[in-house]
Design a protein around this motif. Structure first.
Motif, PDB file in Angstrom:
ATOM      1  N   VAL A 439      -4.102   5.112  -1.748  1.00 29.43           N
ATOM      2  CA  VAL A 439      -3.158   4.005  -1.567  1.00 29.43           C
ATOM      3  C   VAL A 439      -3.759   3.051  -0.547  1.00 29.43           C
ATOM      4  CG1 VAL A 439      -0.854   3.310  -0.819  1.00 29.43           C
ATOM      5  CG2 VAL A 439      -1.156   5.430  -2.121  1.00 29.43           C
ATOM      6  N   ARG A 440      -3.808   1.779  -0.896  1.00 30.07           N
ATOM      7  CA  ARG A 440      -4.397   0.752  -0.031  1.00 30.07           C
ATOM      8  C   ARG A 440      -3.383  -0.378   0.119  1.00 30.07           C
ATOM      9  NH1 ARG A 440      -7.485   3.198  -3.572  1.00 30.07           N
ATOM     10  NH2 ARG A 440      -6.359   2.026  -5.154  1.00 30.07           N
ATOM     11  N   ALA A 441      -3.001  -0.664   1.367  1.00 28.59           N
ATOM     12  CA  ALA A 441      -1.989  -1.698   1.604  1.00 28.59           C
ATOM     13  C   ALA A 441      -2.447  -2.611   2.736  1.00 28.59           C
ATOM     14  CB  ALA A 441      -0.648  -1.068   1.945  1.00 28.59           C
ATOM     15  N   LEU A 442      -2.183  -3.896   2.570  1.00 23.20           N
ATOM     16  CA  LEU A 442      -2.496  -4.895   3.584  1.00 23.20           C
ATOM     17  C   LEU A 442      -1.193  -5.390   4.196  1.00 23.20           C
ATOM     18  CD1 LEU A 442      -4.364  -6.919   5.062  1.00 23.20           C
ATOM     19  CD2 LEU A 442      -4.139  -8.421   3.061  1.00 23.20           C
ATOM     20  N   LEU A 443      -1.082  -5.291   5.516  1.00 26.16           N
ATOM     21  CA  LEU A 443       0.064  -5.811   6.254  1.00 26.16           C
ATOM     22  C   LEU A 443      -0.397  -7.096   6.924  1.00 26.16           C
ATOM     23  CD1 LEU A 443       1.218  -2.463   7.955  1.00 26.16           C
ATOM     24  CD2 LEU A 443       1.573  -3.244   5.603  1.00 26.16           C
ATOM     25  N   VAL A 444       0.176  -8.196   6.517  1.00 26.55           N
ATOM     26  CA  VAL A 444      -0.336  -9.487   6.962  1.00 26.55           C
ATOM     27  C   VAL A 444       0.789 -10.316   7.577  1.00 26.55           C
ATOM     28  CG1 VAL A 444      -0.002 -10.521   4.680  1.00 26.55           C
ATOM     29  CG2 VAL A 444      -1.676 -11.518   6.249  1.00 26.55           C
ATOM     30  N   GLY A 445       0.476 -10.999   8.687  1.00 29.29           N
ATOM     31  CA  GLY A 445       1.466 -11.829   9.356  1.00 29.29           C
ATOM     32  C   GLY A 445       0.981 -12.242  10.729  1.00 29.29           C
ATOM     33  N   PRO A 446       1.709 -13.131  11.390  1.00 31.41           N
ATOM     34  CA  PRO A 446       1.298 -13.596  12.715  1.00 31.41           C
ATOM     35  C   PRO A 446       1.227 -12.454  13.720  1.00 31.41           C
ATOM     36  CG  PRO A 446       3.043 -14.988  11.805  1.00 31.41           C
ATOM     37  CD  PRO A 446       2.935 -13.797  10.913  1.00 31.41           C
ATOM     38  N   SER A 447       0.490 -12.680  14.787  1.00 30.24           N
ATOM     39  CA  SER A 447       0.350 -11.675  15.835  1.00 30.24           C
ATOM     40  C   SER A 447       1.702 -11.343  16.447  1.00 30.24           C
ATOM     41  CB  SER A 447      -0.603 -12.199  16.918  1.00 30.24           C
ATOM     42  OG  SER A 447      -0.705 -11.285  17.979  1.00 30.24           O
ATOM     43  N   GLY A 448       1.925 -10.044  16.686  1.00 31.34           N
ATOM     44  CA  GLY A 448       3.146  -9.609  17.346  1.00 31.34           C
ATOM     45  C   GLY A 448       4.324  -9.378  16.438  1.00 31.34           C
ATOM     46  N   THR A 449       4.139  -9.480  15.121  1.00 29.79           N
ATOM     47  CA  THR A 449       5.272  -9.327  14.197  1.00 29.79           C
ATOM     48  C   THR A 449       5.530  -7.881  13.805  1.00 29.79           C
ATOM     49  OG1 THR A 449       3.736  -9.910  12.402  1.00 29.79           O
ATOM     50  CG2 THR A 449       5.153 -11.661  13.261  1.00 29.79           C
ATOM     51  N   GLY A 450       4.774  -6.928  14.364  1.00 33.22           N
ATOM     52  CA  GLY A 450       5.087  -5.511  14.142  1.00 33.22           C
ATOM     53  C   GLY A 450       4.249  -4.821  13.088  1.00 33.22           C
ATOM     54  N   LYS A 451       3.091  -5.357  12.748  1.00 32.48           N
ATOM     55  CA  LYS A 451       2.277  -4.756  11.688  1.00 32.48           C
ATOM     56  C   LYS A 451       1.762  -3.367  12.099  1.00 32.48           C
ATOM     57  CE  LYS A 451      -0.542  -8.266  11.708  1.00 32.48           C
ATOM     58  NZ  LYS A 451       0.139  -9.093  12.734  1.00 32.48           N
ATOM     59  N   THR A 452       1.195  -3.272  13.306  1.00 30.46           N
ATOM     60  CA  THR A 452       0.680  -1.982  13.767  1.00 30.46           C
ATOM     61  C   THR A 452       1.817  -0.996  13.990  1.00 30.46           C
ATOM     62  OG1 THR A 452      -1.182  -3.113  14.827  1.00 30.46           O
ATOM     63  CG2 THR A 452      -0.723  -0.859  15.524  1.00 30.46           C
ATOM     64  N   LEU A 453       2.938  -1.483  14.515  1.00 29.17           N
ATOM     65  CA  LEU A 453       4.107  -0.615  14.698  1.00 29.17           C
ATOM     66  C   LEU A 453       4.605  -0.095  13.353  1.00 29.17           C
ATOM     67  CD1 LEU A 453       6.043   0.376  16.988  1.00 29.17           C
ATOM     68  CD2 LEU A 453       7.567  -1.492  16.297  1.00 29.17           C
ATOM     69  N   ASP A 560      -3.095  -2.040  -3.360  1.00 36.23           N
ATOM     70  CA  ASP A 560      -1.885  -1.629  -4.073  1.00 36.23           C
ATOM     71  C   ASP A 560      -0.668  -2.401  -3.598  1.00 36.23           C
ATOM     72  OD1 ASP A 560      -3.099   0.564  -5.603  1.00 36.23           O
ATOM     73  OD2 ASP A 560      -3.396   1.475  -3.642  1.00 36.23           O
ATOM     74  N   ALA A 561      -0.722  -2.904  -2.373  1.00 38.70           N
ATOM     75  CA  ALA A 561       0.421  -3.662  -1.850  1.00 38.70           C
ATOM     76  C   ALA A 561      -0.055  -4.637  -0.780  1.00 38.70           C
ATOM     77  CB  ALA A 561       1.468  -2.712  -1.261  1.00 38.70           C
ATOM     78  N   ILE A 562       0.514  -5.812  -0.775  1.00 35.72           N
ATOM     79  CA  ILE A 562       0.321  -6.785   0.302  1.00 35.72           C
ATOM     80  C   ILE A 562       1.712  -7.116   0.826  1.00 35.72           C
ATOM     81  CG2 ILE A 562      -0.487  -9.071   0.946  1.00 35.72           C
ATOM     82  CD1 ILE A 562      -2.561  -8.912  -1.232  1.00 35.72           C
ATOM     83  N   ILE A 563       1.966  -6.767   2.072  1.00 39.65           N
ATOM     84  CA  ILE A 563       3.301  -6.905   2.654  1.00 39.65           C
ATOM     85  C   ILE A 563       3.251  -7.977   3.740  1.00 39.65           C
ATOM     86  CG2 ILE A 563       5.170  -5.717   3.861  1.00 39.65           C
ATOM     87  CD1 ILE A 563       4.234  -3.123   2.601  1.00 39.65           C
ATOM     88  N   GLU A 564       4.045  -9.018   3.540  1.00 41.60           N
ATOM     89  CA  GLU A 564       4.082 -10.133   4.480  1.00 41.60           C
ATOM     90  C   GLU A 564       5.043  -9.823   5.635  1.00 41.60           C
ATOM     91  OE1 GLU A 564       2.400 -12.942   4.385  1.00 41.60           O
ATOM     92  OE2 GLU A 564       1.593 -13.049   2.328  1.00 41.60           O
ATOM     93  N   PHE A 565       4.568 -10.044   6.859  1.00 40.39           N
ATOM     94  CA  PHE A 565       5.397  -9.883   8.057  1.00 40.39           C
ATOM     95  C   PHE A 565       5.658 -11.277   8.642  1.00 40.39           C
ATOM     96  CE2 PHE A 565       4.188  -5.622   7.490  1.00 40.39           C
ATOM     97  CZ  PHE A 565       4.979  -4.806   8.290  1.00 40.39           C
ATOM     98  N   PRO A 566       6.768 -11.876   8.281  1.00 34.37           N
ATOM     99  CA  PRO A 566       7.038 -13.230   8.785  1.00 34.37           C
ATOM    100  C   PRO A 566       7.477 -13.191  10.244  1.00 34.37           C
ATOM    101  CG  PRO A 566       8.900 -12.444   7.523  1.00 34.37           C
ATOM    102  CD  PRO A 566       7.845 -11.384   7.401  1.00 34.37           C
ATOM    103  N   ALA A 567       7.403 -14.338  10.874  1.00 38.60           N
ATOM    104  CA  ALA A 567       7.941 -14.441  12.231  1.00 38.60           C
ATOM    105  C   ALA A 567       9.448 -14.200  12.186  1.00 38.60           C
ATOM    106  CB  ALA A 567       7.638 -15.815  12.816  1.00 38.60           C
ATOM    107  N   PRO A 568       9.996 -13.463  13.164  1.00 33.15           N
ATOM    108  CA  PRO A 568      11.431 -13.130  13.099  1.00 33.15           C
ATOM    109  C   PRO A 568      12.317 -14.348  13.297  1.00 33.15           C
ATOM    110  CG  PRO A 568      10.491 -12.436  15.202  1.00 33.15           C
ATOM    111  CD  PRO A 568       9.345 -12.898  14.359  1.00 33.15           C
ATOM    112  N   GLY A 569      13.448 -14.350  12.599  1.00 37.41           N
ATOM    113  CA  GLY A 569      14.442 -15.392  12.791  1.00 37.41           C
ATOM    114  C   GLY A 569      15.363 -15.037  13.951  1.00 37.41           C
ATOM    115  N   PRO A 570      16.365 -15.900  14.234  1.00 38.92           N
ATOM    116  CA  PRO A 570      17.261 -15.652  15.377  1.00 38.92           C
ATOM    117  C   PRO A 570      17.954 -14.289  15.320  1.00 38.92           C
ATOM    118  CG  PRO A 570      17.529 -17.901  14.567  1.00 38.92           C
ATOM    119  CD  PRO A 570      16.642 -17.197  13.585  1.00 38.92           C
ATOM    120  N   GLU A 571      18.427 -13.886  14.147  1.00 38.86           N
ATOM    121  CA  GLU A 571      19.126 -12.599  14.061  1.00 38.86           C
ATOM    122  C   GLU A 571      18.169 -11.443  14.345  1.00 38.86           C
ATOM    123  OE1 GLU A 571      21.196 -12.100  10.429  1.00 38.86           O
ATOM    124  OE2 GLU A 571      22.478 -13.880  10.692  1.00 38.86           O
TER     125      GLU A 571
END
Length: 652
Positions: A439-453, A560-571
Motif C-alpha cells: 500500500v502506497r499513499a501520499l499525504l500532501v498539504g501545507p506545512s503543519g496540517t498534520g500529515k506526520t501526525l 494507491d491513495a493521495i490524501i489532501e490535507f487542507p489548511a484548517p478552517g475556523p471550526e
C-alpha cells in the motif's frame, strides 16, 4: 548419509591399527630399561598372541578387510575420503597419542631427540617402509588427508620429516563416535520458530531435489534469519541428516566431521544489496550445501544454485502460528484478526508472540492482543538500523483533528491496509494479475496540517511500528550507494511488517529531468530505481509533501491513495486550540473564538503557540491565559515572517 556406527561395549578381538603400528615400532626399539620400551614390548607380545596377527603386515591386511569395532569409523572414513595406508596410519597414531597418555610418552621416547608427543611424518614414513608402502612422504604432504584438513603437519618451519601430525579435536571425537564441536558451528534447532505446513512440505521437495544428480546448492532467502535457519533444518531433516550451521570459512577437517556425524552444512551469511559472495569451499565434502541469507545480494557456487524465497504464510496458516505463539489465552476471534490483518512471516510471529507473553507476564496478565500491539509498536525485532527512526508514540483519535471528508479518506486507507493480503481474491483476472499486497499513499498539504501526525495515527490504528526514513543516512554522494541503502531499507521493512514514512518525500521521488550531464543521468537512475522498488514493495509506505506537483507523473500512477490535507478552517482551528490547551486554561469562549477566527494557523503552529504560552505562564507563575497566548501568537507570526492579524493586534 551412509556413515559408520560404533557398537559401544563390543569386545574387540582384533587389534586396532594403532596397536599394530606400536607393535611394529617395538621391533628394534632397543632394550633400554625404560617404561616406554616395556609398554611397546607389551604391545608386540599382545599382537603375537593373537592367531593370524603375529606378522604386522598380515595384521594390517586383516585390518583392511575386517576392522575391529573401535576402528570401523576410521576404516569407513579412509574409504570415503580415499586415504592411503600412510594417511590412515597417521590418523590412527595421532588419535592414540591424543587419548592415551602412555602412547604419547612412547612417541616422545621413540622420536628422541625431536621429543614430539605426536607422531612425526618421518616416523610414519619409516613405518610404511617396513610395511612395503612407498612414497609415504609425498602422500602425507599432498594427499587428500592434508588437502581436506584431516591431518595438519606442524610447525611449518621444521623440515617435513620432523613435522608432527595433528588431528583436530572435533574430528578426533567423531572418530570415537562422539559429536565434538568446531568453534563457530551450531547445531541448535530447539530455539527455531515453527513453520507452516506448506513451508515444511516445500522443504521436503527441496530435500528430494538435493539428493539427486542435479542441484547441489540451495539458497534459502528470508528477511527473518531464524526462519531461514528453521527452513534449512527442515530440508536437512528431509534428507535424513542433521544440521550444522556455520559462518565464515569451513574449518580444516570439517567435511570428514560432517560425514562421520551424519550432518549437512548450512552456511549462514548476511549480504548487502548488490554484494556477491562465493559459497565457501569445504574440501572433501561431496554432499549438498545449504545457504541461508536475507533478501539482498547473490551467491556464486561451482555448480547450479537453486533459490527458495520463503513466502509469507497464508492467513489460515498464520492463524495456527499465532495460536502456537500466544497459547490458549487470546480468544479465537482475536487470533483470527491478527492473522487476517498482519502479513507477518513465521519467524516474526514467533518473535512477537514470545515478546507479548513476556510483556503480559511482567504485569501479571493473560496475554492479549494489546500486548502484541504494544511490543510490535515498540519495534521489537524490527531493526532498520541507522536508516530509519522509530516513532513509537501512540496517537489517540482525539489528538487528530480532521474534517469529516479527510477522516473518511484516512479510514478508507486503513481499510485498504487491513485487507491488502486478500484484496484481489474474488476479483477478475486483470485485477489478480501481478497483484502485490503493498500500500502506497501520499499525504500532501501545507506545512503543519498534520500529515506526520496522521501517519502516526494510521500506524497506531494498525498496531504496527512506524519508522521515519532518515534521508541523510539513506542518500549518498557515491554512485549506487543510495540505491543500495534503499534496497536494504525496503527488504528489512518488508519482512518486519512496519509502516515506512518518507517525510518531505519529493526530495527522493521528485521529477526526472532532461539529461544534460552525468549528474542528471545518475539522478534519473535513482528515481527509476525508486519507482520500480516502491511498486514491488509488499509493505505499507506513507509519504508526505507540501505539493503533489513536485512528483513525477509515473510515480503518482503507482500510488494507491493521495490524501489532501487542507489548511484548517475556523471550526477546525477551534477544535485544534481546545485539543492542545486541555482542561486547565483561563480562556473564555469569546477568546477561543477570536483565536480560531483571526489566527490563520495550522495545527503544527498552534502546537508551537500553546507550548510557548505554557512556558511563559509558568515563568510568570500565572494560569495559561489569553495574555500568554497572545504573546506566543505574536512570536509565532514573527517567526513565520507575517504580520499579526489586526483583530489580535487590537486585543494586545
Amino acid at each position: 548419509m551412509n556413515r559408520p556406527e560404533t557398537p559401544h561395549g563390543e569386545a574387540q578381538l582384533a587389534p586396532t591399527l594403532a596397536e599394530i603400528a606400536f607393535a611394529l615400532l617395538a621391533d628394534g626399539s632397543g632394550s633400554e630399561d625404560a617404561a616406554e620400551a616395556g609398554w611397546l614390548a607389551e604391545r608386540a607380545a599382545a599382537l603375537a598372541m593373537r592367531p593370524g596377527d603375529a606378522d604386522p603386515r598380515g595384521a594390517v591386511s586383516l585390518w583392511t578387510s575386517a576392522p575391529p569395532a573401535g576402528d570401523r569409523r576410521l576404516h569407513a572414513l579412509a574409504a570415503q575420503q580415499r586415504l592411503g595406508l600412510a594417511e590412515t596410519l597417521a590418523l590412527a597414531l595421532a588419535r592414540e597419542a591424543e587419548l592415551l597418555p602412555m602412547a604419547a610418552r612412547a612417541l616422545i621416547w621413540l622420536q628422541h631427540p625431536v621429543g614430539e608427543a605426536r607422531p612425526t611424518v618421518g616416523l610414519i614414513a619409516s613405518l610404511c617402509q617396513r610395511l612395503g608402502v612407498a612414497d609415504a612422504l609425498p602422500v602425507l604432504a599432498n594427499g587428500p588427508a592434508r588437502r581436506h584438513g584431516l591431518l595438519q603437519l606442524q610447525p611449518d618451519e621444521r623440515p617435513l620429516c620432523e613435522r608432527s601430525v595433528r588431528v583436530g579435536l572435533p574430528l578426533l571425537f567423531a572418530l570415537d563416535g562422539r559429536d565434538g564441536h568446531f568453534d563457530g558451528v551450531d547445531d541448535d534447532v530447539a530455539g527455531l520458530p515453527p513453520l507452516p505446513a506448506s513451508t515444511v512440505a516445500e522443504a521436503r521437495r527441496h530435500g528430494a531435489g538435493l539428493t539427486g544428480d542435479g542441484v547441489r546448492t540451495l539458497l534459502i532467502r528470508s528477511g527473518q534469519p531464524l526462519e531461514a535457519r528453521a527452513a534449512a533444518a527442515q530440508v536437512v531433516t528431509a534428507i535424513g541428516a542433521r544440521v550444522a550451521f556455520f559462518e565464515g570459512e569451513a574449518a580444516p577437517g570439517f567435511a570428514a566431521w560432517l560425514w562421520l556425524n551424519g550432518r549437512l552444512p548450512v552456511w549462514c551469511v548476511s549480504l548487502a544489496p548488490g554484494e556477491r559472495r562465493r559459497a565457501p569451499r569445504i574440501p572433501g565434502h561431496d554432499g549438498p550445501l545449504l545457504v541461508v541469507c536475507g533478501l539482498d545480494g547473490s551467491i556464486e557456487a561451482g555448480a547450479a544454485v537453486a533459490q527458495w524465497r520463503l513466502p509469507v504464510p497464508a492467513a489460515g496458516e498464520r492463524n495456527q502460528l499465532w495460536r502456537a505463539a500466544l497459547g490458549s489465552g487470546p480468544a479465537e476471534e482475536t487470533i483470527g484478526a491478527l492473522a487476517a490483518q498482519h502479513r507477518h512471516a513465521a519467524g516474526r510471529i514467533a518473535e512477537l508472540g514470545q515478546a507479548a507473553r513476556s510483556a503480559a507476564a511482567r504485569v501479571g496478565e493473560a496475554v492479549a492482543i494489546r500486548h502484541v500491539t504494544q511490543v510490535a509498536r515498540s519495534g521489537v525485532g524490527a531493526d532498520l538500523g541507522a536508516l530509519a527512526e522509530l516513532l513509537a508514540d501512540d496517537i489517540p483519535d482525539e489528538a487528530l483533528i480532521l474534517t469529516p471528508l479527510l477522516r473518511a479518506a484516512l479510514e478508507a486507507l486503513l481499510a485498504r491496509c487491513r485487507q491488502r493480503d486478500t484484496l484481489a481474491e474474488g476479483l477478475g483476472a486483470a485485477a489478480r494479475t501481478r497483484y502485490r499486497p503493498g500500500v502506497r499513499a501520499l499525504l500532501v498539504g501545507p506545512s503543519g496540517t498534520g500529515k506526520t501526525l496522521a501517519a502516526s495515527w494510521v500506524a497506531t490504528r494498525l498496531g504496527l511500528p512506524l519508522y521515519r526514513v532518515d534521508l541523510a543516512s539513506v542518500t549518498s554522494k557515491y554512485i549506487g550507494e543510495t540505491e543500495k541503502n534503499l534496497s536494504e531499507l525496503f527488504a528489512r521493512a518488508e519482512h518486519a511488517e512496519v509502516v515506512l514514512l518518507f517525510d518531505e518525500a519529493d526530495s527522493l521521488f521528485g521529477k526526472r529531468t532532461d539529461v544534460k550531464d552525468a549528474n542528471d543521468r545518475f539522478a534519473n537512475q535513482q528515481t527509476n530505481y525508486l519507482l520500480q522498488r516502491i511498486e514491488s514493495f509488499e509493505g505499507i509506505v506513507l509519504l508526505t509533501s507540501n505539493s503533489r506537483a513536485r512528483f513525477d507523473s509515473a510515480f503518482t500512477r503507482r500510488l494507491d491513495a493521495i490524501i489532501e490535507f487542507p489548511a484548517p478552517g475556523p471550526e477546525e482551528r477551534r477544535a485544534l486550540w481546545l485539543a492542545h490547551l486541555g482542561e486547565r486554561h483561563g480562556l473564555d469562549a469569546a477568546a477561543l473564538n477570536r483565536l480560531a477566527a483571526a489566527c490563520d494557523l495550522a495545527g503544527g503552529h498552534i502546537r508551537n503557540v500553546v507550548l510557548a504560552a505554557a512556558a511563559l505562564a509558568r515563568q510568570r507563575g500565572t494560569a495559561l491565559d489569553e495574555a500568554a497566548l497572545l504573546a506566543a501568537v505574536a512570536a509565532e507570526y514573527r517567526k513565520l515572517g507575517k504580520a499579526l492579524p489586526s483583530a489580535m493586534a487590537a486585543v494586545t
